[in-house]
Scaffold this active site. Structure first.
Site, PDB file in Angstrom:
ATOM      1  N   ASP A  96       0.821  -1.196   0.000  1.00 35.31           N
ATOM      2  CA  ASP A  96       0.000   0.000   0.000  1.00 35.31           C
ATOM      3  C   ASP A  96       0.863   1.257   0.000  1.00 35.31           C
ATOM      4  O   ASP A  96       1.509   1.563   0.999  1.00 35.31           O
ATOM      5  CB  ASP A  96      -0.891  -0.026   1.243  1.00 35.31           C
ATOM      6  CG  ASP A  96      -1.744   1.222   1.324  1.00 35.31           C
ATOM      7  OD1 ASP A  96      -2.042   1.803   0.265  1.00 35.31           O
ATOM      8  OD2 ASP A  96      -2.105   1.616   2.440  1.00 35.31           O
ATOM      9  N   ASP A 312      -2.163   5.590  -5.551  1.00 39.69           N
ATOM     10  CA  ASP A 312      -2.276   4.700  -4.392  1.00 39.69           C
ATOM     11  C   ASP A 312      -2.461   3.250  -4.806  1.00 39.69           C
ATOM     12  O   ASP A 312      -3.527   2.871  -5.289  1.00 39.69           O
ATOM     13  CB  ASP A 312      -3.449   5.158  -3.519  1.00 39.69           C
ATOM     14  CG  ASP A 312      -3.658   4.257  -2.319  1.00 39.69           C
ATOM     15  OD1 ASP A 312      -2.729   3.514  -1.956  1.00 39.69           O
ATOM     16  OD2 ASP A 312      -4.759   4.286  -1.743  1.00 39.69           O
TER      17      ASP A 312
END
Ligand SMILES: *[C@@H]1O[C@H](CO)[C@@H](O)[C@H](O)[C@H]1NC(C)=O
Ligand SMILES: *[C@@H]1O[C@H](CO)[C@@H](O)[C@H](O)[C@H]1NC(C)=O
Ligand SMILES: *[C@@H]1O[C@H](CO)[C@@H](O)[C@H](O)[C@H]1NC(C)=O
Ligand SMILES: *[C@@H]1O[C@H](CO)[C@@H](O)[C@H](O)[C@H]1NC(C)=O
Ligand SMILES: *[C@@H]1O[C@H](CO)[C@@H](O)[C@H](O)[C@H]1NC(C)=O
Ligand SMILES: *[C@@H]1O[C@H](CO)[C@@H](O)[C@H](O)[C@H]1NC(C)=O
Ligand SMILES: *[C@@H]1O[C@H](CO)[C@@H](O)[C@H](O)[C@H]1NC(C)=O
Length: 483
Positions: A96, A312
Site C-alpha cells: 500500500d 495509491d
C-alpha cells in the site's frame, strides 16, 4: 465491505498511550513485557548500529515477491510475502503506497481466519516466539517522531500504540514492535540472496471486520508511504542509499514486480510530487477522453485548472470528483448512443456490450506537470461483472467538500505500467510496460546492473472470492497528536 462508503481522504494514525478503551483494547498489551529494555531500542541507536549493513544490502536493491490482481471482479489487491522474526515466519501483506506503517495481525486475535484472500494460509505474529522481537515503548524516539513530539502520559516501559484508520472505514489498532524482517536482496541477474534488517511495525490487536473477513483477509498491510515511519524510510534510513522503489502490477496475469532500489531500465518520465502532502500526489493539468479535453476549471478551489491526484496502490479503482466523473462518462459513451447504462450492486455503472472494447470506446489520458501523461485504455478501465461491463471510474460523490476535489488513481489505472517513486528527488513517474518482463536495477556501490523479474506468488487457489468489493482504499493522512 460490500458497499463502499464515499471515500474520505482521512486517516488518522494516532499514536498515544491515551484512550483507546472504546475499542475494547486493554490488558496484556499494556503490561510491562520482560523483553523490553527501554531506551536501548531507540531508533537512532539502532540506525547507527545497522547503517553499514543496510547500506550494502539496499544499495543492490530489494526484490519483493508479489501476488494478487488489480481486477475488482475477484477483489482486487496486491500483496507481498515477507519473513519476520527469528526464526522467520512468512506473512502476506497488502502493498500500500497510500499509508505509512506496516502492521501484522498479532497473537490473541480470536476471530482472525486461518485462510484468507485466495486461500492464502495466514499466521499471527507472536512476539514471544521470536528471539529478535522487542517492544517499542512510548518513550522511544520512534514513538515521539510518529507522534509529533513526546507522548503525554507515557509511563516507563509502556507500549507505543497506533490506531490506523483507512479511507474506507477499516482500521487496525495495536502497538509497535521491532523485529528482523527478511527479504530478497538482488545479487545478480534474476538472482537474490536472503538479507535482513530490523524494522519497527505494528502488532495488530484489533482490526475492523472487513480487514478480518476470510475473503479479503491478509496478515497485514505494508505501508510504502512517504513518511519516516514507513518501511522504505526505515530501511533506507542510513541516508546514503537511494530512496527509490518501483512497482509493475500485472493486470493480465496477476502479481508483477516490486523492487526497492535504483531502477535504470525502463527509463521513465516523471512529474514532481506535491510537497507537504501525506500521500504520493501530483498535479493533473488536463484530462483527455479520446481527443476531447474535459474542463477541469473550478471557481471554488484555488488550484486553477490543476487537480491534485493521489497515486495509491492500496486502492483498486479510480475515484473522480463529480464534476469530472460525469463529463468523462458522457464523453466515453458518446460514440455509442444505443448503450443503456445500469447500476449494479448500487455502486457500479455498467452496460451490455459484445464488441471489442478498445475499438468501441476511447482511451482516457491524464496529463501531469512536466509533460508526463498516463493513458488508460478501455480494457483497463472496464471490468466484467456478471454479464455486464462496468466502469472502473467511480464518482467520489462529494465534490462540495474540498478534499473531494482530489482524484485518486488505484491499481486499475496503475496496472501494466512501471511506476517509479523517487523519494530522493521527490518525483513520481511511469511508463507503459510489460510486467511479465524484467527491469534493471543498478547497484549503487559496485555500479553493476542486474535484472529483476516478475513474481506471481501462488495462492492455494481453493476459492476465488467474488464479492462486490471495490477497494480497500487505504488512504493515509497523518494526524499528529501533539501534546
Ligand atoms: C522497565 O523495564 C526494565 C527492564 O526490563 C526494568 O529494569 C525496569 O524496572 C522497568 N521499569 C518499570 C518502571 O517498570
Ligand atoms: C540476518 O543476517 C545476518 C547477517 O547476514 C545473519 O547472521 C542472521 O542469521 C540473519 N538473521 C535472520 C533472522 O535471518
Ligand atoms: C524524517 O527524517 C529526516 C532525516 O532523518 C528528518 O530530517 C525529518 O525531519 C524527518 N521528518 C519527520 C516528519 O520527522
Ligand atoms: C501543483 O499545483 C499547486 C497549485 O496550483 C502549485 O502550488 C504547485 O506548485 C504545483 N506543483 C507541485 C509539484 O506542487
Ligand atoms: C469550466 O467549468 C467552470 C466551472 O464549472 C465554468 O465556470 C467554466 O465556464 C467552464 N469553462 C468552459 C470553457 O466551459
Ligand atoms: C535526481 O536529481 C539530480 C539533480 O537533478 C540528478 O543528477 C539525479 O540523476 C536525479 N536522480 C535520479 C535517480 O534521477
Ligand atoms: C511480455 O513479456 C513476456 C516475457 O518476456 C513475454 O512472454 C510476453 O509475450 C510479453 N507480452 C507482450 C504483450 O509483449
Amino acid at each position: 465491505m460490500t458497499t463502499i462508503t464515499p471515500f474520505l481522504l482521512l486517516l488518522t494514525i494516532s499514536v498515544s498511550v491515551a484512550a483507546i478503551s472504546d475499542h475494547n483494547f486493554r490488558g496484556a498489551v499494556f503490561d510491562v513485557n520482560s523483553k523490553f529494555s527501554g531506551e536501548k531500542r531507540s531508533l537512532t541507536l539502532f540506525k547507527a548500529h545497522d547503517n553499514l549493513r543496510h547500506l550494502q544490502i539496499l544499495a543492490s536493491g530489494v526484490d519483493l515477491p508479489l501476488g494478487g490482481t488489480g481486477r475488482p471482479d475477484t477483489v482486487g489487491l496486491y500483496y507481498a510475502r515477507i519473513g519476520i522474526g527469528t526464526p522467520p515466519k512468512e506473512y502476506y501483506v497488502q502493498v500500500d503506497t497510500g499509508s505509512d506503517i506496516m502492521w501484522i495481525k498479532c497473537i490473541g486475535c480470536s476471530e482472525c481466519p486461518k485462510r484468507g484472500y485466495h486461500g492464502l494460509e495466514l499466521s499471527l505474529y507472536d512476539l514471544e516466539d521470536s528471539f529478535t522481537g522487542k517492544l517499542v515503548t512510548c518513550s522511544s524516539e520512534f514513538c515521539a517522531e510518529i507522534n509529533g513530539g513526546a507522548v503525554t502520559g507515557c509511563k516507563a516501559n509502556a507500549t507505543c500504540l497506533y490506531n490506523e484508520d483507512y479511507g474506507d472505514g477499516s482500521y487496525s489498532i495495536g502497538y509497535f514492535v521491532m523485529d528482523v524482517v527478511q527479504y530478497d536482496s538482488v545479487s545478480g541477474d534474476l538472482e537474490t540472496k536472503l538479507a535482513n534488517g530490523s524494522v519497527i511495525f505494528g502488532c495488530g490487536v484489533k482490526q475492523s471486520s472487513n480487514l478480518g473477513s476470510s475473503e479479503e483477509a491478509l496478515d497485514g498491510i505494508l505501508g510504502f508511504g512517504k513518511s519516516n515511519s514507513s518501511v522504505i524510510s526505515q530501511l533506507a534510513s542510513s541516508g546514503n542509499v537511494n530512496k527509490m522503489f518501483a512497482h509493475c502490477l500485472d493486470g493480465d496475469n496477476g502479481g508483477g514486480i516490486f523492487a526497492i532500489g535504483h531502477v535504470v531500465q525502463p527509463k521513465v518520465n516523471s512529474t514532481p510530487l506535491i510537497q507537504d502532502e501525506p500521500h504520493y500526489s501530483a498535479n493533473v493539468t488536463g484530462i483527455e477522453v479520446g481527443t476531447q479535453f474535459l474542463n477541469l476549471s473550478t471557481n471554488t478551489h484555488g488550484m486553477g485548472d490543476k487537480r491534485r491526484t493521489i497515486i495509491d496502490s492500496g486502492t483498486t479503482l479510480a475515484y473522480l470528483p463529480d464534476a469530472i466523473y460525469k463529463p468523462m462518462i458522457n464523453e466515453i459513451v458518446a460514440g455509442q448512443p444505443e448503450l443503456r447504462l445500469h447500476t449494479l450492486h448500487e455502486q457500479y455503472t455498467c452496460f451490455e456490450y459484445s464488441g471489442s472494447v478498445d475499438d468501441g470506446f476511447p482511451a482516457v489520458t491524464f496529463y501531469f506537470e512536466n509533460t508526463l501523461s498516463l493513458k488508460v485504455y478501455p480494457h483497463d478501465y472496464l471490468f466484467v461483472e456478471e454479464d455486464f461491463l462496468c466502469f472502473g471510474w467511480q464518482n467520489n460523490g462529494l465534490d462540495s467538500l474540498s478534499t473531494m476535489d482530489t482524484i485518486l488513481l488505484g491499481d486499475l489505472v496503475l496496472s501494466n505500467k512501471l511506476v517509479l517513486y523517487d523519494l530522493e528527488n521527490q518525483t513520481i513517474g511511469w511508463t507503459e510496460y510489460n510486467c511479465s518482463s524484467t527491469i534493471k536495477l543498478r547497484d549503487e556501490i559496485t555500479g553493476s546492473v542486474h535484472l529483476v523479474g516478475p513474481h506471481s506468488i501462488p495462492s492455494a487457489g481453493s476459492r476465488i472470492a467474488r464479492r462486490h468489493l471495490l477497494s480497500l482504499l487505504v488512504i493515509a493522512l497523518i494526524h499528529r497528536i501533539v501534546s
